[in-house]
Design a protein around this motif. Structure first.
Motif, PDB file in Angstrom:
ATOM      1  N   SER A 277       0.887  -1.075   0.189  1.00 42.70           N
ATOM      2  CA  SER A 277       0.172  -0.061   0.068  1.00 42.70           C
ATOM      3  C   SER A 277       0.803   1.359   0.052  1.00 42.70           C
ATOM      4  N   LYS A 281       0.813   4.051  -2.966  1.00 36.83           N
ATOM      5  CA  LYS A 281       0.322   5.317  -2.728  1.00 36.83           C
ATOM      6  C   LYS A 281       1.296   6.233  -3.269  1.00 36.83           C
ATOM      7  N   GLN A 285       0.830   9.392  -5.900  1.00 38.13           N
ATOM      8  CA  GLN A 285       0.842  10.381  -5.250  1.00 38.13           C
ATOM      9  C   GLN A 285       2.143  11.060  -6.159  1.00 38.13           C
ATOM     10  N   ILE A 392      -5.377   1.554  -0.375  1.00 39.52           N
ATOM     11  CA  ILE A 392      -5.087   1.932  -1.921  1.00 39.52           C
ATOM     12  C   ILE A 392      -6.203   2.526  -2.538  1.00 39.52           C
ATOM     13  N   GLU A 395      -6.927   6.078  -1.203  1.00 41.47           N
ATOM     14  CA  GLU A 395      -6.140   6.957  -1.870  1.00 41.47           C
ATOM     15  C   GLU A 395      -6.694   7.467  -3.249  1.00 41.47           C
TER      16      GLU A 395
END
Length: 588
Positions: A277, A281, A285, A392, A395
């Motif tokens: 995860s 991310k 990101q 996940i 996000e």
């Protein structure tokens, strides 16, 4: 000269016609309001039939003014769940019913009945989707290892997967999803190519033959050619995956596998699922271009076992806090059924030659202490993956792109949890070949959410489904079908609706059988096998021993009673033998 008040005056005729129309409309409004209060869930036939009975003549006069009634079809699945506490076996049976649906009567100056508010929302969502159909979807594949179809909360007892349960409520869970070869690296080659092992020919772990046609057949390469940014995070399996090779196959990679825990920066250990995860991310990101759609495979290593330890639970290493929170000393994992008896029912060569599945059963499950420790650790790893999947998708929600992302949860193969007195996978029995599949698709009609689909879907179908979501026609080498055809409304003139690949004898209708193949072990320690699999019947052939089996899956879903030599099955046996020979050539 025509009098102004004459009945032949065209102005008078128009006024009279308008007054008549207004009168009929008012009557219709009153009828619909009355129907609304007494038939809040009226079907199309009830609503239209009632209006026709009350105002048959008026309805005929309004034929040219009322727009056609439209029906959005909904496939209803009647689900029967049974749990036998004695055998500790839980089964979900899905019976597909005929298509039905609710309707909205559309006419000028008529307000929509209140019961159609949700449908209006659905229609608006579909219209918005249609307007944006040329915008490609992001694609996220959540892909753990060694996880069979019923290792989901509410399907199997005890195991906790709250996020996957929610994902299924937001989408569709396919109850009869299977793999064409039940072993890790072959399934991964099939995932990327949409091909049987007989076609992609990646028979050995260190010889990934599918590399040779990657740029022409794999969905990552084809998506890259359509401006997708592709990524692979986690397990890869093939050992020659150096940095140069990674760059040739994907835009971004972060490869890690073989462990259930990793040290964190603070010194404490985190689960492999949490590491996944975190890596995903970071990609979402920081690493992905925001002006391109992305396609990401999150390939979890857990809950796959590590090593050959004979210590209780010694092949799985979840965090202790996970075990104690969900599967502590007060929890007991039920056994599937009498393992000794079921092992005796296997073909003779399992007792004399086969060691792959039996030796792993001895390591993992022989005795109550081993079984409880193994299953608790295994389930703990599953729960850790479930929590990571939630992180996940959270996000995606945080970035506002969840509704622009096709999410697929599935696994590479099933696993025996002591059924038939075996562990591992490989063989064409249900526990080995059935794997979970949940799809959450922004294009999916709302009435399809939180439904079960019993269609016979396969891992070869992932490839054309992924390409279909991107608006790309699969290559002719693809052997699967686009699963979106099972939940998307079908029209002949809508370019956004995927079309099934002509992979099964040119027939675009969904399959009712498939071919399973496991041609890997020449030593007989892990016997080769092939099978013709239907939802109600299964024919198995063990070529090294020229041995056949036949199971009636409707009456014997656990595959404990071979009916090969029973006279009443002679006709169907002959038919399946012939189908088996045809399939062997067709999948090449």
């Amino acid at each position: 000269m025509t009098s102004y008040y004459s009945t032949n005056n065209p102005y008078i005729l128009r006024i009279v016609a308008c007054l008549a129309i207004v009168g009929v409309l008012n009557q219709l409004r009153g009828s619909i309001q009355a129907l609304e209060s007494s038939h809040n869930s009226a079907s199309e036939d009830q609503l239209i039939g009632a209006v026709s009975r009350d105002h048959g003549d008026g309805l005929q006069r309004l034929k040219r003014l009322v727009l056609p009634v439209t029906t959005d079809g909904m496939e209803k699945a009647a689900t029967r769940t049974s749990f036998d506490e004695t055998n500790a076996d839980i089964r979900v049976v899905v019976d597909r019913k005929e298509t039905t649906g609710e309707t909205a009567l559309r006419a000028p100056m008529l307000s929509q009945p209140k019961q159609n508010h949700q449908q209006n929302h659905e229609q608006q969502q579909q219209q918005s989707t249609h307007q944006q159909k040329k915008k490609p979807l992001n694609i996220l594949i959540l892909y753990p290892d060694d996880w069979r179809h019923d290792d989901i909360g509410g399907v199997a007892p005890v195991v906790k997967t709250p996020f996957l349960n929610q994902l299924a409520r937001d989408g569709i869970r396919f109850t009869h999803n299977m793999v064409t070869t039940s072993i890790c690296w072959v399934s991964r080659a099939t995932l990327f190519t949409g091909q049987y092992l007989s076609r992609h020919k990646s028979y050995r772990l260190k010889t990934p033959e599918f590399y040779k046609t990657w740029h022409n057949t794999s969905w990552p390469a084809l998506l890259q050619q359509s401006n997708y940014y592709t990524a692979h995070i986690g397990k890869w399996q093939y050992y020659d995956f150096d940095k140069q090779r990674q760059a040739e196959l994907f835009n971004y990679t972060s490869i890690f596998e073989g462990k259930h825990q990793y040290p964190s920066k603070g010194g404490a250990f985190i689960s492999a699922a949490e590491k996944m995860s975190m890596e995903v991310k970071t990609f979402l990101q920081q690493k992905r271009p925001t002006d391109q759609p992305f396609a990401l495979t999150a390939a979890f290593f857990p809950p796959k076992a590590i090593g050959n330890s004979k210590a209780p639970g010694g092949q799985w290493f979840p965090l202790n806090k996970t075990v104690m929170k969900y599967y502590g000393p007060n929890v007991t994992i039920p056994h599937p059924y009498d393992e000794t008896d079921s092992y005796k029912r296997l073909p003779w060569f399992f007792h004399r030659v086969e060691r792959g599945g039996r030796s792993r059963w001895e390591e993992r499950f022989q005795g109550e202490e081993k079984y409880q420790a193994a299953m608790k650790n295994y389930y703990s790893l599953i729960t850790e993956v479930d929590e990571a999947c939630k992180d996940i998708v959270d996000e995606l929600e945080r970035q506002g792109i969840a509704n622009e992302t096709l999410i697929i949860f599935t696994t590479d193969n099933g696993l025996f949890h002591a059924e038939h007195g075996l562990a591992g996978k490989w063989y064409p029995y249900q526990e080995s070949i059935r794997v979970p599949l949940i799809i959450r698709d922004p294009r999916m009609p709302l009435q399809k959410h939180n439904t079960l689909d019993g269609s016979l879907t396969l891992n070869i179908d992932l490839h054309p489904t992924i390409l279909g979501a991107a608006g790309i026609t699969p290559p002719s080498s693809t052997q699967g079908m686009d699963m979106a055809t099972l939940y998307m409304p079908q029209t002949n003139n809508d370019e956004s609706v995927p079309v099934a690949s002509e992979a099964t004898d040119g027939d675009k209708s969904w399959r009712d059988e498939f071919f399973y193949e496991f041609p890997l072990d020449q030593t007989k320690n892990m016997p080769m096998s092939s099978a013709v699999v239907r939802k109600d019947l299964k024919f198995i052939y063990w070529p090294q021993f020229k041995y056949e089996q036949l199971f009636n899956l409707t009456e014997d879903p656990l595959e404990l009673n071979d009916v090969w030599n029973q006279p009443q099955y002679a006709s169907v046996l002959k038919q399946l033998q012939m189908r088996h020979e045809k399939w062997k050539e067709a999948v090449k």
